[in-house]
Design an enzyme around this catalytic site. Structure first.
Site, PDB file in Angstrom:
ATOM      1  N   CYS A  33      11.766  24.614  15.719  1.00 25.44           N
ATOM      2  CA  CYS A  33      13.060  24.344  16.356  1.00 25.44           C
ATOM      3  C   CYS A  33      12.926  23.638  17.701  1.00 25.44           C
ATOM      4  O   CYS A  33      13.908  23.461  18.405  1.00 25.44           O
ATOM      5  CB  CYS A  33      13.863  25.627  16.510  1.00 25.44           C
ATOM      6  SG  CYS A  33      13.132  26.759  17.681  1.00 25.44           S
ATOM      7  N   GLU A  84       5.899  30.156  20.948  1.00 27.58           N
ATOM      8  CA  GLU A  84       5.966  29.133  21.996  1.00 27.58           C
ATOM      9  C   GLU A  84       4.999  29.404  23.144  1.00 27.58           C
ATOM     10  O   GLU A  84       5.028  28.721  24.161  1.00 27.58           O
ATOM     11  CB  GLU A  84       7.402  28.960  22.501  1.00 27.58           C
ATOM     12  CG  GLU A  84       8.132  30.224  22.852  1.00 27.58           C
ATOM     13  CD  GLU A  84       9.614  29.990  23.186  1.00 27.58           C
ATOM     14  OE1 GLU A  84      10.058  28.855  23.318  1.00 27.58           O
ATOM     15  OE2 GLU A  84      10.316  31.013  23.336  1.00 27.58           O
ATOM     16  N   HIS A  99      15.987  21.390  29.565  1.00 23.92           N
ATOM     17  CA  HIS A  99      17.256  21.786  28.951  1.00 23.92           C
ATOM     18  C   HIS A  99      18.384  20.830  29.291  1.00 23.92           C
ATOM     19  O   HIS A  99      19.316  20.667  28.526  1.00 23.92           O
ATOM     20  CB  HIS A  99      17.600  23.229  29.321  1.00 23.92           C
ATOM     21  CG  HIS A  99      16.765  24.187  28.558  1.00 23.92           C
ATOM     22  ND1 HIS A  99      15.681  24.814  29.092  1.00 23.92           N
ATOM     23  CD2 HIS A  99      16.828  24.563  27.258  1.00 23.92           C
ATOM     24  CE1 HIS A  99      15.118  25.554  28.162  1.00 23.92           C
ATOM     25  NE2 HIS A  99      15.779  25.425  27.047  1.00 23.92           N
ATOM     26  N   ASP A 110       8.358  24.662  24.649  1.00 26.90           N
ATOM     27  CA  ASP A 110       7.556  25.543  25.498  1.00 26.90           C
ATOM     28  C   ASP A 110       6.101  25.588  25.065  1.00 26.90           C
ATOM     29  O   ASP A 110       5.215  25.720  25.907  1.00 26.90           O
ATOM     30  CB  ASP A 110       8.153  26.951  25.508  1.00 26.90           C
ATOM     31  CG  ASP A 110       9.337  27.008  26.450  1.00 26.90           C
ATOM     32  OD1 ASP A 110       9.207  26.502  27.575  1.00 26.90           O
ATOM     33  OD2 ASP A 110      10.395  27.519  26.043  1.00 26.90           O
TER      34      ASP A 110
HETATM   35  C1  PEP Z   1      11.367  25.541  22.572  1.00 26.29           C
HETATM   36  O1  PEP Z   1      10.778  26.039  23.533  1.00 26.29           O
HETATM   37  O2  PEP Z   1      10.863  24.680  21.831  1.00 26.29           O
HETATM   38  C2  PEP Z   1      12.743  25.956  22.263  1.00 26.29           C
HETATM   39  C3  PEP Z   1      13.348  25.531  21.181  1.00 26.29           C
HETATM   40  O3  PEP Z   1      13.370  26.745  23.167  1.00 26.29           O
HETATM   41  P1  PEP Z   1      13.995  26.228  24.531  1.00 26.29           P
HETATM   42  O4  PEP Z   1      13.993  24.724  24.513  1.00 26.29           O
HETATM   43  O5  PEP Z   1      15.367  26.785  24.607  1.00 26.29           O
HETATM   44  O6  PEP Z   1      13.079  26.796  25.543  1.00 26.29           O
HETATM   45 MG    MG Z   2      11.566  27.790  24.459  1.00 23.76          MG
END
Ligand code: PEP
Ligand code: MG
Length: 589
Positions: free
Chosen positions: A511, A440, A198, A464
């Protein structure tokens, strides 16, 4: 070469966010909490070690008293907290126990303090009283403060840095990264960190080049060293010589010209040469990023990560506070859709105020929907705010980390509970909004056909999905080489999810960061994915690529890709087939 100058040194890490920057280093923590060592202390040295601890406490207290003194007396709440901390410095549980541990176990003060602080935390966590639970953070802050004096490190806040520098840190949390002042910080590099953490996602949206997982950055770099950060290739150069500097200054100019060039066309539609239109949306963490989403030509918000509103607070936000933010967001985006994802806390987004329990494997722990289902009042509050904001615009509701059917059924019961409460309170709201789940976790992929019958859309979270299917921690540099979006196993899973969504006639979005990396686009287009949501900064590059591609060709390309069994073959094949349109060609010499 000038012999008086330090020698050029190259460190290889992991690309956090693309781009190049050149500037002076600013080392923020040479002594990360993670490198606290345990060592024995001889009997004769115990009194000295105890004094060292007492001295650190005295210094921390003195500094604390100075802060209280300087504080405006109107801010009584802050004053109360600080005064509580003042008492904790000499608290029996923390102070007395640490001295006792140094003496009894004959270990160094840092280790004793850490051990005692953990025990106290655990004790507070086990009580049912919410007030006492929230005191855990006071313990953490007080022990951190003492620790920083023990370690001799100064407590530097990212937000306080007031020079134009490149930050060098042992580690940066997503919350630290979001504190960065854009006009001052040119880039950042860290010892720790893996692929698509993140922190990297925040860096990308700030368009700040960053490199993670360098292992020896804080040990090798001194304040004011000249650094080149090449976020695109994941390398840094410490004290470059003149030739290198010249080469990178040229590259930087080319990169900036390239970025300006693609950004000029960001409002053109994402349509392939043979007329297939894709929907490119933005992932955002803060309402303020709407500007960047729009500037980069996003056709909506495909993922609003709501946890940052919680991470910045020292308590849970109220329904009204959340409503204000969500309403502002949908009104700014109207009529484009906004997908609001419910709280995805824990994992690497941990806030001791929210959940003080430290887990051994946070990514596999009480994260996201698991946390929300255990804390229904918090979940209901958020869903109520989302349903109320939906009366003002086009909202979709997205639930993260669903791993089994029972969870989505439980989520629906919580939504009903929120609806009933809103009806009872005569609130204006809209319950007819699309409900989606993030795919995910591998178990959700295998159950996609059944899960599809429960919801209106799927959103594949590849960050994920890769983490959980390859069994690698997103934040761990040592296994970052296995973070492979183009791994055949990952591709097969995406194909399965696509088939389940198509069969059940529900919408499919991707996403994860995979959707914003050019090398992955041919295969994703070939699979038939039409909705991609990504970091706003990636949209112009991906749009430009799509405008140069043929859907027909991508389909046969994707079929061939599925016959390969290694990521190397797939990468090489993609580079050969699409060499004309893969970006950053401009960067090569
Ligand atoms: C993901 O896991 O791809 C996602 C978009 O969620 P995050 O990156 O917030 O875990
Ligand atoms: Mg995620």
């Amino acid at each position: 070469m000038n012999r008086d100058k330090p020698r050029e040194m190259i460190l290889k890490g992991i690309s956090g966010s693309p781009g190049i920057c050149i500037g002076k280093a600013y080392v923020v923590d040479r002594e990360g909490v993670n490198i606290i060592e345990r060592y024995p202390v001889s009997e004769a040295m115990v009194p000295q070690e105890t004094d060292r601890f007492k001295n650190a406490v005295a210094k921390a207290k003195k500094e604390h008293a100075r802060i209280i003194q300087a504080l405006d007396k109107d801010v009584s709440e802050t004053l109360n907290i600080l005064e509580t901390h003042m008492a904790l410095f000499k608290d029996k549980m923390l102070y007395g126990k640490t001295i006792e541990t140094i003496q009894k176990e004959r270990i160094n003060a840092e280790w004793a303090l850490r051990k005692v602080a953990r025990q106290v935390k655990l004790m507070f966590q086990q009580v049912d009283d919410q007030y006492l639970k929230s005191r855990v953070n006071d313990i953490v802050q007080v022990s951190d403060k003492i620790m920083s004096y023990l370690l001799g490190a100064r407590d530097i806040k990212i937000a306080d840095i007031n020079k134009r520098v490149i930050i060098v840190a042992h580690d940066l949390s997503p919350a630290d990264a979001s504190q960065i002042q854009l006009e001052l910080i040119k880039g950042f590099v860290t010892d720790r960190g893996g692929k698509d953490s993140h922190t990297g996602i925040v860096a990308k949206s700030l368009k700040i080049p960053s490199v993670f997982g360098l292992a020896r950055a804080t040990a090798s770099i001194n304040n004011d060293d000249i650094l080149i950060v090449d976020g695109s290739s994941g390398i840094i150069i410490i004290n470059p010589d003149e030739d290198t500097l010249f080469k990178y200054e040229e590259r930087l100019a080319r990169f900036e010209a390239y970025r300006a060039d693609i950004e000029r066309d960001s409002h053109l539609p994402a349509v392939t040469r043979d007329g297939v239109a894709l929907n490119l949306m933005a992932n955002i963490e803060l309402v303020e990023e709407v500007v960047s989403a729009k500037d980069n030509g996003a056709a909506g918000i495909g993922l609003f990560r709501t946890e940052f509103l919680y991470l910045d607070l020292e308590r849970f936000p109220t329904e009204e506070e959340l409503l204000v933010k969500y309403k502002e967001l949908v009104e700014l985006m109207n009529p484009e859709p906004v997908t609001i994802r419910t709280l995805d806390i824990n994992g690497d987004k941990f806030n001791p105020y929210i959940d003080p329990v430290e887990e051994a494997n946070p990514s596999l722990g009480l994260r996201a929907v698991r946390f929300c289902l255990e804390n229904k009042d918090i979940f209901v509050t958020q869903i109520k705010a989302i349903l109320r904001a939906a009366a003002f615009g086009n909202i979709k509701l997205l639930i993260p980390m669903i791993s089994c059917m029972e969870e989505i059924i439980a989520v629906k019961a919580v939504i009903n509970q929120a609806v009933l409460a809103l009806e009872q309170d005569d609130k204006i709201f809209n319950k007819d909004i699309a409900l989606g789940i993030m795919i995910e976790v591998p178990s959700a992929v295998l159950m996609a056909d059944e899960l599809a019958k429960q919801v209106d859309f799927f959103s594949i979270g590849t960050n994920d999905l890769i983490q959980y299917s390859m069994a690698i921690d997103r934040r761990n540099r040592r296994v970052a080489h296995l973070y492979q979006a183009l791994n055949p196993a990952v591709l097969k899973m995406i194909k399965m999810v696509f088939a389940a969504a198509e069969k059940n006639n529900i919408e499919l979005v991707m996403c994860g960061e995979m959707a914003g990396d050019p090398i992955n686009i041919p295969v994703l287009l070939g699979f038939g994915l039409k909705n991609l949501s990504m970091n706003p900064a990636s949209i112009p590059v991906i749009k430009k690529m799509i405008r140069g591609m043929d859907f027909q060709k991508a389909q046969s390309f994707a079929q061939k890709v599925l016959t390969f069994s290694t990521v190397q073959e797939i990468t090489r094949f993609t580079q050969e087939e699409y060499k004309e349109i893969l970006p950053y060609k401009e960067m090569e010499e």
